[in-house]
Motif scaffolding. Structure first.
Motif, PDB file in Angstrom:
ATOM      1  N   PRO A 163       0.795  -1.234   0.000  1.00  0.00           N
ATOM      2  CA  PRO A 163       0.000   0.000   0.000  1.00  0.00           C
ATOM      3  C   PRO A 163       0.825   1.280   0.000  1.00  0.00           C
ATOM      4  CG  PRO A 163      -0.997  -1.590   1.456  1.00  0.00           C
ATOM      5  CD  PRO A 163       0.295  -2.205   0.998  1.00  0.00           C
ATOM      6  N   ILE A 164       1.982   1.293   0.658  1.00  0.00           N
ATOM      7  CA  ILE A 164       2.869   2.451   0.612  1.00  0.00           C
ATOM      8  C   ILE A 164       4.306   1.971   0.750  1.00  0.00           C
ATOM      9  CG2 ILE A 164       2.548   2.903   3.086  1.00  0.00           C
ATOM     10  CD1 ILE A 164       2.975   5.927   2.408  1.00  0.00           C
ATOM     11  N   GLU A 165       5.168   2.414  -0.163  1.00  0.00           N
ATOM     12  CA  GLU A 165       6.567   2.029  -0.190  1.00  0.00           C
ATOM     13  C   GLU A 165       7.407   3.299  -0.355  1.00  0.00           C
ATOM     14  OE1 GLU A 165       6.881  -0.654  -3.472  1.00  0.00           O
ATOM     15  OE2 GLU A 165       5.239  -1.932  -2.779  1.00  0.00           O
ATOM     16  N   VAL A 166       8.422   3.470   0.495  1.00  0.00           N
ATOM     17  CA  VAL A 166       9.186   4.719   0.534  1.00  0.00           C
ATOM     18  C   VAL A 166      10.668   4.423   0.291  1.00  0.00           C
ATOM     19  CG1 VAL A 166       9.737   6.781   1.875  1.00  0.00           C
ATOM     20  CG2 VAL A 166       7.524   5.631   2.201  1.00  0.00           C
ATOM     21  N   PHE A 167      11.230   5.070  -0.736  1.00  0.00           N
ATOM     22  CA  PHE A 167      12.604   4.825  -1.158  1.00  0.00           C
ATOM     23  C   PHE A 167      13.397   6.139  -1.139  1.00  0.00           C
ATOM     24  CE2 PHE A 167       9.616   2.100  -3.302  1.00  0.00           C
ATOM     25  CZ  PHE A 167      10.185   0.833  -3.326  1.00  0.00           C
ATOM     26  N   SER A 168      14.623   6.095  -0.652  1.00  0.00           N
ATOM     27  CA  SER A 168      15.485   7.273  -0.731  1.00  0.00           C
ATOM     28  C   SER A 168      15.978   7.458  -2.158  1.00  0.00           C
ATOM     29  CB  SER A 168      16.688   7.131   0.210  1.00  0.00           C
ATOM     30  OG  SER A 168      17.572   6.117  -0.260  1.00  0.00           O
ATOM     31  N   VAL A 169      16.391   8.673  -2.496  1.00  0.00           N
ATOM     32  CA  VAL A 169      16.868   8.956  -3.849  1.00  0.00           C
ATOM     33  C   VAL A 169      18.117   8.141  -4.154  1.00  0.00           C
ATOM     34  CG1 VAL A 169      18.263  10.968  -3.151  1.00  0.00           C
ATOM     35  CG2 VAL A 169      17.437  10.788  -5.502  1.00  0.00           C
ATOM     36  N   ALA A 170      18.959   7.900  -3.139  1.00  0.00           N
ATOM     37  CA  ALA A 170      20.156   7.104  -3.367  1.00  0.00           C
ATOM     38  C   ALA A 170      19.801   5.666  -3.734  1.00  0.00           C
ATOM     39  CB  ALA A 170      21.046   7.132  -2.123  1.00  0.00           C
ATOM     40  N   LEU A 171      18.762   5.120  -3.102  1.00  0.00           N
ATOM     41  CA  LEU A 171      18.335   3.763  -3.427  1.00  0.00           C
ATOM     42  C   LEU A 171      17.736   3.704  -4.826  1.00  0.00           C
ATOM     43  CD1 LEU A 171      17.750   0.831  -2.875  1.00  0.00           C
ATOM     44  CD2 LEU A 171      15.751   1.502  -1.520  1.00  0.00           C
ATOM     45  N   VAL A 172      16.914   4.667  -5.185  1.00  0.00           N
ATOM     46  CA  VAL A 172      16.303   4.658  -6.525  1.00  0.00           C
ATOM     47  C   VAL A 172      17.382   4.789  -7.596  1.00  0.00           C
ATOM     48  CG1 VAL A 172      14.655   5.793  -8.070  1.00  0.00           C
ATOM     49  CG2 VAL A 172      14.141   5.586  -5.640  1.00  0.00           C
ATOM     50  N   LYS A 173      18.399   5.582  -7.325  1.00  0.00           N
ATOM     51  CA  LYS A 173      19.513   5.697  -8.283  1.00  0.00           C
ATOM     52  C   LYS A 173      20.166   4.344  -8.507  1.00  0.00           C
ATOM     53  CE  LYS A 173      23.882   8.116  -9.120  1.00  0.00           C
ATOM     54  NZ  LYS A 173      24.778   6.944  -9.190  1.00  0.00           N
ATOM     55  N   ASP A 174      20.430   3.621  -7.422  1.00  0.00           N
ATOM     56  CA  ASP A 174      21.047   2.305  -7.542  1.00  0.00           C
ATOM     57  C   ASP A 174      20.107   1.324  -8.251  1.00  0.00           C
ATOM     58  OD1 ASP A 174      23.143   0.486  -7.180  1.00  0.00           O
ATOM     59  OD2 ASP A 174      22.301  -0.254  -5.300  1.00  0.00           O
ATOM     60  N   MET A 175      18.820   1.396  -7.937  1.00  0.00           N
ATOM     61  CA  MET A 175      17.840   0.543  -8.609  1.00  0.00           C
ATOM     62  C   MET A 175      17.837   0.808 -10.114  1.00  0.00           C
ATOM     63  SD  MET A 175      14.769   0.916  -5.790  1.00  0.00           S
ATOM     64  CE  MET A 175      13.495   0.180  -6.833  1.00  0.00           C
ATOM     65  N   SER A 176      17.916   2.073 -10.496  1.00  0.00           N
ATOM     66  CA  SER A 176      17.878   2.419 -11.914  1.00  0.00           C
ATOM     67  C   SER A 176      19.085   1.858 -12.666  1.00  0.00           C
ATOM     68  CB  SER A 176      17.816   3.937 -12.090  1.00  0.00           C
ATOM     69  OG  SER A 176      19.051   4.557 -11.756  1.00  0.00           O
ATOM     70  N   GLU A 177      20.173   1.648 -11.955  1.00  0.00           N
ATOM     71  CA  GLU A 177      21.402   1.178 -12.586  1.00  0.00           C
ATOM     72  C   GLU A 177      21.573  -0.338 -12.533  1.00  0.00           C
ATOM     73  OE1 GLU A 177      24.278   3.326 -10.335  1.00  0.00           O
ATOM     74  OE2 GLU A 177      23.999   5.212 -11.443  1.00  0.00           O
ATOM     75  N   ARG A 178      21.044  -0.988 -11.470  1.00  0.00           N
ATOM     76  CA  ARG A 178      21.400  -2.392 -11.256  1.00  0.00           C
ATOM     77  C   ARG A 178      20.220  -3.339 -11.064  1.00  0.00           C
ATOM     78  NH1 ARG A 178      24.718  -4.197  -7.032  1.00  0.00           N
ATOM     79  NH2 ARG A 178      23.816  -2.709  -5.545  1.00  0.00           N
ATOM     80  N   MET A 179      19.010  -2.825 -10.903  1.00  0.00           N
ATOM     81  CA  MET A 179      17.904  -3.692 -10.525  1.00  0.00           C
ATOM     82  C   MET A 179      17.652  -4.785 -11.554  1.00  0.00           C
ATOM     83  SD  MET A 179      14.053  -2.667  -9.249  1.00  0.00           S
ATOM     84  CE  MET A 179      13.398  -2.135 -10.832  1.00  0.00           C
ATOM     85  N   ARG A 180      17.680  -4.461 -12.830  1.00  0.00           N
ATOM     86  CA  ARG A 180      17.379  -5.429 -13.870  1.00  0.00           C
ATOM     87  C   ARG A 180      18.474  -6.496 -13.995  1.00  0.00           C
ATOM     88  NH1 ARG A 180      12.444  -6.664 -16.069  1.00  0.00           N
ATOM     89  NH2 ARG A 180      11.281  -4.801 -16.674  1.00  0.00           N
ATOM     90  N   GLU A 181      19.669  -6.216 -13.484  1.00  0.00           N
ATOM     91  CA  GLU A 181      20.757  -7.190 -13.531  1.00  0.00           C
ATOM     92  C   GLU A 181      20.799  -8.051 -12.272  1.00  0.00           C
ATOM     93  OE1 GLU A 181      24.372  -5.086 -14.116  1.00  0.00           O
ATOM     94  OE2 GLU A 181      23.780  -4.210 -16.036  1.00  0.00           O
ATOM     95  N   VAL A 182      20.520  -7.453 -11.130  1.00  0.00           N
ATOM     96  CA  VAL A 182      20.659  -8.153  -9.854  1.00  0.00           C
ATOM     97  C   VAL A 182      19.393  -8.914  -9.483  1.00  0.00           C
ATOM     98  CG1 VAL A 182      21.035  -7.821  -7.375  1.00  0.00           C
ATOM     99  CG2 VAL A 182      22.384  -6.506  -9.035  1.00  0.00           C
ATOM    100  N   CYS A 183      18.243  -8.323  -9.724  1.00  0.00           N
ATOM    101  CA  CYS A 183      16.970  -8.884  -9.250  1.00  0.00           C
ATOM    102  C   CYS A 183      16.249  -9.546 -10.415  1.00  0.00           C
ATOM    103  CB  CYS A 183      16.121  -7.779  -8.639  1.00  0.00           C
ATOM    104  SG  CYS A 183      16.978  -6.826  -7.357  1.00  0.00           S
ATOM    105  N   ILE A 184      16.536 -10.814 -10.643  1.00  0.00           N
ATOM    106  CA  ILE A 184      16.063 -11.482 -11.849  1.00  0.00           C
ATOM    107  C   ILE A 184      15.226 -12.723 -11.558  1.00  0.00           C
ATOM    108  CG2 ILE A 184      17.974 -10.637 -13.264  1.00  0.00           C
ATOM    109  CD1 ILE A 184      19.361 -13.314 -12.824  1.00  0.00           C
TER     110      ILE A 184
END
Length: 308
Positions: free
Chosen positions: A221-242
């Motif tokens: 229902p609600i998820e809160v992410f810091s800008v530093a985490l979103v930056k890392d997600m934008s760079e690595r999420m598709r490679e790490v979380c598969i």
């Protein structure tokens, strides 16, 4: 000889200015990448700092905004530092980029339209986006195409793949770069952005962390992410979380994913309250979010109860 009195006067002025600076020690905000804390504002209030571009005052050290920086009464900060290595941003550390995924028919569509018309929910944030399976006039949306999620045994959907498409669109749009915090909220969640900002006081958007709403996991229902985490997600999420993309719910999947990305998970027991759709359970003014309200009428009743 004529310059000596002038030099003496300048030295006295500098000394007086330095003495005045010692009187004001602002706590300083936590500014996102590209911005630095900027000064004592109206009435020399040491708690009323803001964020500004590099060269306009303030300092960043070790990836965090330095606190206790001395100010002159005229509002000028005494020191400046280079910006940290994060995307250029224009928003202050406390600003929110909020988003949701919405169907274009049924209760979700009606709720999203109602939020838009009333400037509530994500539309009360400084930045927002809606990701939908089609047009949702009059709400501006980013269309993702059909959702087609399968029903899952826990009473919801295998919807990770849909939300990954939303995350991909979010990364590409780049609105998150302008704000310290990214907040994903479901349309049936009654919540108050200003309350969330109070809960985030004392945290640092330059730290890579997730604000979790349950003790062990995170509910969607609600998820809160810091800008530093979103930056890392934008760079690595598709490679790490598969893993398990087609057989998982997005909240459990993203909770595991950010763990594999090395994010800190901070638990806030008053971030989310389950209400069983009872507006009378929405009275606590410190709770950020109440879930779930599937129709406009009960949603509005919960919102009104929590604002009394």
């Amino acid at each position: 000889a004529a310059t000596a009195p002038a030099a003496a006067q300048a030295a006295e002025a500098d000394a007086a200015e330095a003495d005045a600076a010692e009187e004001w020690r602002p706590t300083g905000p936590q500014c996102p990448g590209g911005l630095v804390p900027a000064g004592c504002l109206e009435d020399n209030n040491p708690d009323a700092d803001c964020c500004a571009g590099t060269g306009h005052g303030g300092c960043i050290e070790g990836g965090r905004a330095t606190v206790g920086r001395m100010c002159h009464p005229n509002g000028a900060v005494t020191t400046c530092c280079p910006k940290p290595d994060l995307p250029d941003q224009e928003g202050g550390s406390g600003t929110l980029f909020c988003w949701c995924v919405s169907m274009t028919h049924g209760g979700e569509a009606e709720l999203t339209r109602d939020h838009f018309n009333k400037k509530q929910s994500i539309f009360a944030c400084e930045g927002w986006s809606v990701y939908a399976d089609g047009s949702l006039d009059p709400v501006p949306v980013t269309q993702l195409g059909g959702f087609n999620s399968k029903w899952a045994p826990w009473g919801s959907y295998y919807n990770t793949a849909v939300f990954l498409r939303a995350w991909d669109a979010l990364f590409k749009e780049g609105k998150w770069k302008l704000h310290g915090w990214t907040v994903k909220v479901d349309p049936d969640t009654v919540w108050f952005p200003n309350r969330l900002k109070w809960h985030l006081k004392g945290t640092h958007s330059l730290d890579k962390f997730l604000l979790r709403n349950t003790g062990k996991l995170m509910l969607g229902p609600i998820e809160v992410f810091s800008v530093a985490l979103v930056k890392d997600m934008s760079e690595r999420m598709r490679e790490v979380c598969i893993w398990a993309i087609d057989v998982s719910g997005e909240d459990g999947w993203i909770n595991d994913c950010v763990g594999h990305l090395g994010a800190t998970k901070k638990y806030d027991g008053q971030l989310l309250q389950t209400t069983n759709s009872q507006p009378g359970m929405c009275g606590n003014k410190w709770i950020v979010a109440f879930h779930a309200f599937k129709n406009v009428g009960p949603y509005a009743a919960c919102y009104a109860t929590s604002e009394r």
